[in-house]
Design an enzyme around this catalytic site. Sequence first.
Site, PDB file in Angstrom:
ATOM      1  N   GLU A 128       0.828  -1.210   0.000  1.00 31.07           N
ATOM      2  CA  GLU A 128       0.000   0.000   0.000  1.00 31.07           C
ATOM      3  C   GLU A 128       0.863   1.260   0.000  1.00 31.07           C
ATOM      4  OE1 GLU A 128       0.592  -2.198   2.283  1.00 31.07           O
ATOM      5  OE2 GLU A 128       0.008  -1.590   4.319  1.00 31.07           O
ATOM      6  N   CYS A 150      16.369  -6.994  -0.285  1.00 32.40           N
ATOM      7  CA  CYS A 150      16.534  -8.139   0.607  1.00 32.40           C
ATOM      8  C   CYS A 150      17.860  -8.845   0.344  1.00 32.40           C
ATOM      9  CB  CYS A 150      15.377  -9.114   0.451  1.00 32.40           C
ATOM     10  SG  CYS A 150      15.390  -9.877  -1.158  1.00 32.40           S
ATOM     11  N   GLU A 155      17.544  -6.603  10.819  1.00 31.86           N
ATOM     12  CA  GLU A 155      17.670  -6.134   9.434  1.00 31.86           C
ATOM     13  C   GLU A 155      17.475  -4.623   9.449  1.00 31.86           C
ATOM     14  OE1 GLU A 155      14.357  -7.156   6.822  1.00 31.86           O
ATOM     15  OE2 GLU A 155      15.735  -7.301   5.131  1.00 31.86           O
TER      16      GLU A 155
HETATM   17  P1  NAD Z   1       6.051  -5.908   5.098  1.00 32.18           P
HETATM   18  O1  NAD Z   1       6.185  -7.249   5.686  1.00 32.18           O
HETATM   19  O2  NAD Z   1       5.791  -4.753   5.983  1.00 32.18           O
HETATM   20  O3  NAD Z   1       4.855  -5.899   4.017  1.00 32.18           O
HETATM   21  C1  NAD Z   1       4.756  -6.871   3.011  1.00 32.18           C
HETATM   22  C2  NAD Z   1       3.282  -7.056   2.659  1.00 32.18           C
HETATM   23  O4  NAD Z   1       2.596  -7.557   3.810  1.00 32.18           O
HETATM   24  C3  NAD Z   1       2.583  -5.787   2.238  1.00 32.18           C
HETATM   25  O5  NAD Z   1       1.739  -6.057   1.145  1.00 32.18           O
HETATM   26  C4  NAD Z   1       1.788  -5.400   3.477  1.00 32.18           C
HETATM   27  O6  NAD Z   1       0.588  -4.720   3.170  1.00 32.18           O
HETATM   28  C5  NAD Z   1       1.486  -6.734   4.120  1.00 32.18           C
HETATM   29  N1  NAD Z   1       1.367  -6.632   5.573  1.00 32.18           N
HETATM   30  C6  NAD Z   1       2.059  -5.805   6.394  1.00 32.18           C
HETATM   31  N2  NAD Z   1       1.688  -5.997   7.672  1.00 32.18           N
HETATM   32  C7  NAD Z   1       0.765  -6.973   7.677  1.00 32.18           C
HETATM   33  C8  NAD Z   1       0.021  -7.623   8.704  1.00 32.18           C
HETATM   34  N3  NAD Z   1       0.165  -7.298   9.991  1.00 32.18           N
HETATM   35  N4  NAD Z   1      -0.842  -8.596   8.351  1.00 32.18           N
HETATM   36  C9  NAD Z   1      -0.997  -8.939   7.059  1.00 32.18           C
HETATM   37  N5  NAD Z   1      -0.321  -8.356   6.051  1.00 32.18           N
HETATM   38  C10 NAD Z   1       0.556  -7.383   6.338  1.00 32.18           C
HETATM   39  O7  NAD Z   1       7.363  -5.667   4.211  1.00 32.18           O
HETATM   40  P2  NAD Z   1       7.851  -4.340   3.486  1.00 32.18           P
HETATM   41  O8  NAD Z   1       8.306  -3.362   4.505  1.00 32.18           O
HETATM   42  O9  NAD Z   1       6.853  -3.922   2.484  1.00 32.18           O
HETATM   43  O10 NAD Z   1       9.107  -4.902   2.679  1.00 32.18           O
HETATM   44  C11 NAD Z   1      10.401  -4.973   3.218  1.00 32.18           C
HETATM   45  C12 NAD Z   1      10.699  -6.352   3.749  1.00 32.18           C
HETATM   46  O11 NAD Z   1      10.528  -7.313   2.711  1.00 32.18           O
HETATM   47  C13 NAD Z   1      12.139  -6.515   4.204  1.00 32.18           C
HETATM   48  O12 NAD Z   1      12.147  -7.276   5.389  1.00 32.18           O
HETATM   49  C14 NAD Z   1      12.790  -7.273   3.071  1.00 32.18           C
HETATM   50  O13 NAD Z   1      13.928  -8.031   3.427  1.00 32.18           O
HETATM   51  C15 NAD Z   1      11.682  -8.152   2.644  1.00 32.18           C
HETATM   52  N6  NAD Z   1      11.876  -8.635   1.281  1.00 32.18           N
HETATM   53  C16 NAD Z   1      12.238  -9.939   1.129  1.00 32.18           C
HETATM   54  C17 NAD Z   1      12.482 -10.423  -0.129  1.00 32.18           C
HETATM   55  C18 NAD Z   1      12.886 -11.850  -0.319  1.00 32.18           C
HETATM   56  O14 NAD Z   1      12.882 -12.291  -1.447  1.00 32.18           O
HETATM   57  N7  NAD Z   1      13.211 -12.599   0.714  1.00 32.18           N
HETATM   58  C19 NAD Z   1      12.348  -9.587  -1.242  1.00 32.18           C
HETATM   59  C20 NAD Z   1      11.944  -8.259  -1.047  1.00 32.18           C
HETATM   60  C21 NAD Z   1      11.716  -7.792   0.238  1.00 32.18           C
END
Ligand code: NAD
Length: 496
Positions: free
Chosen positions: A175, A280, A382
């Site tokens: 979002e 990541c 991280e």
């Molecule tokens: P995030 O976990 O905050 O959000 C990811 C998704 O989950 C979003 O669509 C968000 O709306 C949803 N979300 C958030 N909180 C939620 C909840 N309480 N319940 C249900 N859904 C929820 O991650 P971010 O900040 O958008 O992205 C950064 C993170 O993603 C970092 O930790 C990064 O390392 C990781 N990442 C990992 C990879 C990989 O391939 N391992 C790739 C890209 C990013």
Amino acid sequence: MTLIGHLINGELSNEAERTQDVFNPSTGEVSKQVAIASQATVEEAIAAAEAAYPAWRATPPSKRARVMFKFLQLLQDNSEEICRLIGEEHGKIAHDAAGELQRGIENVEYACYAPELLKGEHSKDVGPAIDSWSEFQPLGVVAGITPFNFPAMVPLWMYPMAIVCGNTFVLKPSERDPSSTLFIAQLLEQAGLPKGVINVVNGDKTAVDTLLTDERVKAVSFVGSTPIAEYIYATANANGKRCQALGGAKNHAIIMPDADLDNAVNALTGAAFGSSGERCMALSVAVCVGKPMQDAFVAKMKAAMEPIQVGPCTDNSKDFGPVITKEHQQKVIGYINSAEADGATIEVDGREAQVEGHAEGFYVGATLINGVTAEMESYQKEIFGPVLQVMCVETMEEAMQLINDHEYGNGTCIFTRDGEAARYFSDNILVGMVGINVPLPVPVSYHSFGGWKRSLFGDLHAYGPDAVRFYTKRKTITQRWPSAGVREGVQFAFPS
Ligand code: NAD
């Protein structure tokens, strides 16, 4: 103000239970609003995907792939607009956005191989006049939930493969920067995808929880932070769904005493600070083997960091842009403060980064922290910002132990000229993606991407060959026709 809505059954919808601000991180201003879907809106998207499924499942893989060929062309034709949208909401500079999009496009190229990838396995004469084969059938409606840091690429890891395998899809993007994701999904429709095969719902936990619990959704792909990945995996499994949930990371580079230091410093500069460290696969810890290497590395790294410039997404001459939000900027600065308070040395300090004309932007400058130890919070967590931490150990085994003990196991790399050491390292390190003199060992689209330990929950990695397995169910058929000789009489045991 522009409201970013949803794409459901081929129609744009602005239904919003609530709305949320979308920022331009380069200026710090609210630039748009995003609709936060209600449960009913998500259910509408699931219903559209379910209705589109039978016809799409019956569409030959070669025809599904033809849509991807057109999509590929449209992605290339619209690349400037996509990069502009990524920059405006994520903060990525155009050269970085272009790199992200290219990696996404490569996943669409791979999806174009669908007829080849979906070929089954056939064995003639497994018994007298008996043939057997396995085929790979789609699952039905599948969902994707994606993070902010690659709003174009990570969704493209998921739905092109899911769709060419015959599934229909509901995507819930981040979002925080949803526009490029929504724009790209519309291109897929322009490419000729039937209505309802791809649906995009913007939203938050309400939308995610609906996808996780609705029994019409058969599988969930997630990429994001580890606490949410763990929640997604547990909830999806409890609701009988197949799930792959990719989480956070802390990627170490070992710098051996025999490493080509110039090469290591060059590689680490890009891998630690590129994209503001919001990758990541960012290399955020340099583990130097031996004090002489630590001293030499820090001296060269400081020199290499002098010309690094942070700036707004619109300035292509800059090296990286702002971080995603004000809160995240404060969180990154908080980790630098905590490292300092724990006794580490801030060799290059990006906490006060100023960008002319953009005083309210969410900037953090490239930061180098020396003398970090495993007990420090800044090491354990991280950071997800342009921060490189330096540690020193006496042996390669000690360096490997450090990496193996860390909760994350996404990517790692060794810089060395010793082939035997590199081979031992890649063989024994508990990390999913390993580089040897390669700082960001992100697999190409025809391999698969995934970490170990708490960087991935599930069995199959993202994209590439694992995606064909994740988005299909194996069915094995064994066939005999009566005219080819059915055995006489009843058999109570397997033939021996
Ligand atoms: P995030 O976990 O905050 O959000 C990811 C998704 O989950 C979003 O669509 C968000 O709306 C949803 N979300 C958030 N909180 C939620 C909840 N309480 N319940 C249900 N859904 C929820 O991650 P971010 O900040 O958008 O992205 C950064 C993170 O993603 C970092 O930790 C990064 O390392 C990781 N990442 C990992 C990879 C990989 O391939 N391992 C790739 C890209 C990013």
